[in-house]
Design a protein around this motif. Structure first.
Motif, PDB file in Angstrom:
ATOM      1  N   CYS A  44      99.715 -46.931  32.955  1.00 58.27           N
ATOM      2  CA  CYS A  44      99.481 -46.087  31.787  1.00 58.27           C
ATOM      3  C   CYS A  44      98.635 -46.848  30.771  1.00 58.27           C
ATOM      4  O   CYS A  44      98.958 -47.982  30.419  1.00 58.27           O
ATOM      5  N   GLN A  46      98.404 -46.294  27.700  1.00 56.37           N
ATOM      6  CA  GLN A  46      99.079 -46.333  26.401  1.00 56.37           C
ATOM      7  C   GLN A  46     100.205 -47.362  26.377  1.00 56.37           C
ATOM      8  O   GLN A  46     100.225 -48.268  25.561  1.00 56.37           O
ATOM      9  N   CYS A  47     101.177 -47.223  27.296  1.00 54.63           N
ATOM     10  CA  CYS A  47     102.356 -48.101  27.268  1.00 54.63           C
ATOM     11  C   CYS A  47     102.243 -49.241  28.278  1.00 54.63           C
ATOM     12  O   CYS A  47     103.126 -50.087  28.343  1.00 54.63           O
ATOM     13  N   CYS A  93     101.899 -39.512  31.541  1.00 57.20           N
ATOM     14  CA  CYS A  93     102.793 -40.649  31.725  1.00 57.20           C
ATOM     15  C   CYS A  93     104.230 -40.182  31.536  1.00 57.20           C
ATOM     16  O   CYS A  93     104.543 -39.545  30.531  1.00 57.20           O
ATOM     17  N   MET A  95     106.709 -42.050  30.907  1.00 51.35           N
ATOM     18  CA  MET A  95     107.381 -42.926  29.947  1.00 51.35           C
ATOM     19  C   MET A  95     107.066 -42.505  28.506  1.00 51.35           C
ATOM     20  O   MET A  95     107.960 -42.365  27.679  1.00 51.35           O
ATOM     21  N   CYS A  96     105.784 -42.328  28.191  1.00 52.41           N
ATOM     22  CA  CYS A  96     105.384 -42.037  26.805  1.00 52.41           C
ATOM     23  C   CYS A  96     104.724 -40.669  26.675  1.00 52.41           C
ATOM     24  O   CYS A  96     104.312 -40.300  25.586  1.00 52.41           O
TER      25      CYS A  96
END
Ligand code: ZN
Length: 105
Positions: A44, A46-47, A93, A95-96
């Motif tokens: 990802c 982002q994270c 994603c 996760m985020c």
């Protein structure tokens, strides 16, 4: 980075993106992320977690066109809305919940 050897393309895609991340910081500007029609394992942007993407399918004008054509020829006109190959695959994603990329139909 895990060294899991699996014979499907997702692992190769993960490796490619990992290499790109080391040299390209503006991954969001990439108009063609390496995602496929199915859930893809990648990192990802982002994270930074290695995740298997959540895929949400959107209907496209092509979906509506296929629906119209099928309505003329047979009664299964809703079939394109059930077929992933007729819809865009938007990858997020897990996760985020960041939007990662789209695989166009
Ligand atoms: Zn994320």
């Amino acid at each position: 980075m895990t060294n899991i050897k699996k014979p499907y393309a997702g692992v190769q895609i993960e490796a490619d993106i990992g290499n790109e991340l080391s040299s390209i910081t503006t991954i969001f500007a990439n108009p063609n992320p390496l995602v496929g029609p199915e859930s893809t394992q990648l990192r990802c942007p982002q994270c930074k977690c290695t995740v298997r993407t959540n895929v949400k399918y959107n209907s496209t004008p092509k979906t509506h066109l296929a629906c119209t054509l099928l309505a003329w020829t047979c009664c299964c006109c809703c079939l394109p809305y059930c077929m992933n190959s007729c819809r865009n695959a938007n990858h997020f994603c897990p996760m985020c919940d960041t939007f990662i990329g789209t695989y166009p139909s």
